[in-house]
Every structure is written in C-alpha cells, then in structure tokens.
Motif scaffolding. Structure first.
Motif, PDB file in Angstrom:
ATOM      1  N   CYS A 130      73.079  18.576  18.813  1.00 31.78           N
ATOM      2  CA  CYS A 130      72.683  18.757  17.422  1.00 31.78           C
ATOM      3  C   CYS A 130      72.764  17.402  16.727  1.00 31.78           C
ATOM      4  O   CYS A 130      73.836  16.803  16.673  1.00 31.78           O
ATOM      5  N   CYS A 133      75.328  17.954  13.388  1.00 32.52           N
ATOM      6  CA  CYS A 133      76.783  18.146  13.431  1.00 32.52           C
ATOM      7  C   CYS A 133      77.400  17.700  14.748  1.00 32.52           C
ATOM      8  O   CYS A 133      78.621  17.728  14.900  1.00 32.52           O
ATOM      9  N   CYS A 150      70.796  24.944  16.375  1.00 37.07           N
ATOM     10  CA  CYS A 150      72.258  24.824  16.432  1.00 37.07           C
ATOM     11  C   CYS A 150      72.934  26.062  15.849  1.00 37.07           C
ATOM     12  O   CYS A 150      72.644  26.459  14.724  1.00 37.07           O
ATOM     13  N   CYS A 153      75.083  24.892  12.558  1.00 37.52           N
ATOM     14  CA  CYS A 153      74.526  24.408  11.290  1.00 37.52           C
ATOM     15  C   CYS A 153      73.036  24.684  11.125  1.00 37.52           C
ATOM     16  O   CYS A 153      72.468  24.342  10.089  1.00 37.52           O
TER      17      CYS A 153
HETATM   18 ZN    ZN Z   1      74.681  21.503  14.305  1.00 34.78          ZN
END
Ligand code: ZN
Ligand code: ADP
Ligand code: ADP
Length: 217
Positions: A130, A133, A150, A153
């Motif tokens: 990701c 994050c 993801c 997030c």
């Molecule tokens: Zn993420």
C-alpha cells in the motif's frame, strides 16, 4: 530489547517486524521504508536512493549509516528498537557496533529468517504494497479482501518497482555476496538465532516470540 532482523529479500522481515514491534512495544526501523518515504516526499535522499534501489544495489554506507544513527538517537529508541534491513553488509555492522558501544549499549538478538530461494522469488514477485499506509500483502498467501485495495486504508495497492523479476535476481545476488556474511559475523558474537521462515506467518511469529522470550524481554 534491541533486535536485528536479518534475511534475504522476501524472507518476511517486514511482515514479522510489524508484529514484533507491536508485541514488544519497540519502534520498527526499516531502512527500505525510510528510503521509500523519502522517495514519495521527493527529497534529495529519496532521489539518491532511487538510483540504487531500482538497480537492486545497496545505497552507499555513509548515507545509510547516518540515517540509522540519527533515527537511533531519537527518544523512542531508549526502550529498544527493531532494525529491519539494516545492517546489510559487514561495514554497516561494524559501524553499528561502534555506535552502540559508544552509547554503552549492545544488541540482544539477531534473528536470521531462513527461506528457500524458490519461495523467495514467489514471495517477492507476488508482493503488493500500500503506497499510502505501507501495509504489505501477497497475491496468493495474504490477499486483501477486495482485489488490489488496501484493507486498512482503501488505497490502490501497487507492486514495488524493484519487485519485478529483473531487479529481484540482482537483489538476491547482492544478498549472497554482501549480506550473507553477516550470519557468520553475528554467530561469532553469539547473538544469532536462526528462524525457519518457510512456515506460515503465524508459526514464524510464534518461533520468534519464543526466541526473544528466551533472551529476556
Ligand atoms: Zn493502506
Ligand atoms: P521482506 O521484508 O523480508 O522483504 P516481506 O515481509 O515484505 O519480506 O514479505 C515478502 C512477501 O511474502 C510479502 O508479500 C508477504 O505478504 C509474504 N510473506 C511474508 N511472510 C510469509 C510467510 N511466512 N508465508 C508466506 N508468505 C509470506
Ligand atoms: P527487501 O527486504 O525486500 O530486500 P528493503 O525494503 O529492505 O527490501 O530494501 C529495498 C532497497 O533499499 C534495497 O534493495 C537497497 O537498495 C535499499 N536498502 C535498504 N536497506 C539498506 C541498507 N541497510 N543499506 C543499503 N541499502 C539499503
């Protein structure tokens, strides 16, 4: 607790690091993550690191050592730290020893995660990350709930540019020639513990907890 995670690219260091940092409440310091963050922020360091990372080569020692030492000077490292992806050659390991000695401290444990080469290539080429994050997935062994999104997030997952097969072969060579000698280096210092990384994420984590528990929290 001051711990180093050693192992070839794709061994599962980052995956285990997140779990160890949480369990033992210590900061997770990944040189690769620091370089990638700088790349996203478009800093001079990021631009310099990219030249090496894309070729699968190590970023120069002076640059890398300075970043790690600045990070280790921060207050949160008083309670310990987990280094992931550093040191990566004997020069870096010697510099870390010198730095810790000067601070009057030492390493508790070096966890060496061992994985068969075929499995490493499977793991690296199937890795998706990701960009927002930093969470790590695998297309087969730990896919996100929704394809390419993801779980944490909602951002679109990407493949790291150095996770394509061409760079992977180079990175494995660099590991063999430069990083693998650290196994002998830390064995001589009596700090190395081998961990069988071919098992599942949870099984590997159980073995790591046992190893760290034996060495005292
Ligand atoms: Zn993420
Ligand atoms: P490293 O930091 O050592 O390069 P990662 O933790 O990023 O390795 O793991 C590489 C890839 O392998 C990721 O896609 C991850 O999801 C997957 N992976 C990690 N540990 C295991 C495991 N024990 N079994 C199967 N796949 C794993
Ligand atoms: P992996 O665990 O999959 O090998 P990392 O995220 O640890 O990947 O590292 C990615 C790249 O960042 C490396 O190939 C290298 O170019 C650079 N890098 C990371 N750590 C170091 C280090 N300690 N010394 C020099 N270069 C590093």
């Amino acid at each position: 607790m001051r711990v180093i995670l050693l192992g070839p690219p794709g061994a599962g260091k980052g995956t285990q690091a997140v779990k160890i940092a949480k369990e033992f409440d210590i900061p997770h310091i990944s040189t690769g993550d620091i370089f990638r963050q700088n790349l996203r922020d478009n800093t001079d360091l990021g631009k310099l690191a990219k030249e090496y990372m894309d070729k699968g080569l190590l970023v120069p020692d002076e640059v890398t050592n300075k970043i790690v030492e600045d990070r280790l000077e921060k207050d949160d490292c008083q309670k310990g730290f987990l280094l992931d992806g550093y040191p990566r050659n004997v020069t870096q390991a010697e510099e870390l020893d010198r730095f810790l000695q000067q601070k009057g401290t030492y390493l508790d444990c070096v966890l060496n995660i061992e994985v068969e080469e075929d499995a490493l290539i499977e793991r690296i080429t199937g890795r998706r990350v990701c960009p927002n994050c930093g969470a790590t997935y695998h297309i087969k062994t730990s896919p996100p709930a929704v394809d390419n999104v993801c779980d944490k997030c909602g951002a679109q997952l990407i493949q790291r540019s150095d996770d394509k097969l061409e760079s992977v072969v180079k990175r494995l060579e660099v590991y063999e020639s430069q990083t693998k000698p650290l196994i002998e280096y830390y064995t001589k210092k009596n700090t190395l513990v081998n961990i069988d990384g071919n098992k599942s994420v949870e099984e590997v984590f159980e073995d790591i907890k046992k190893a760290l528990g034996d060495r005292g929290k």
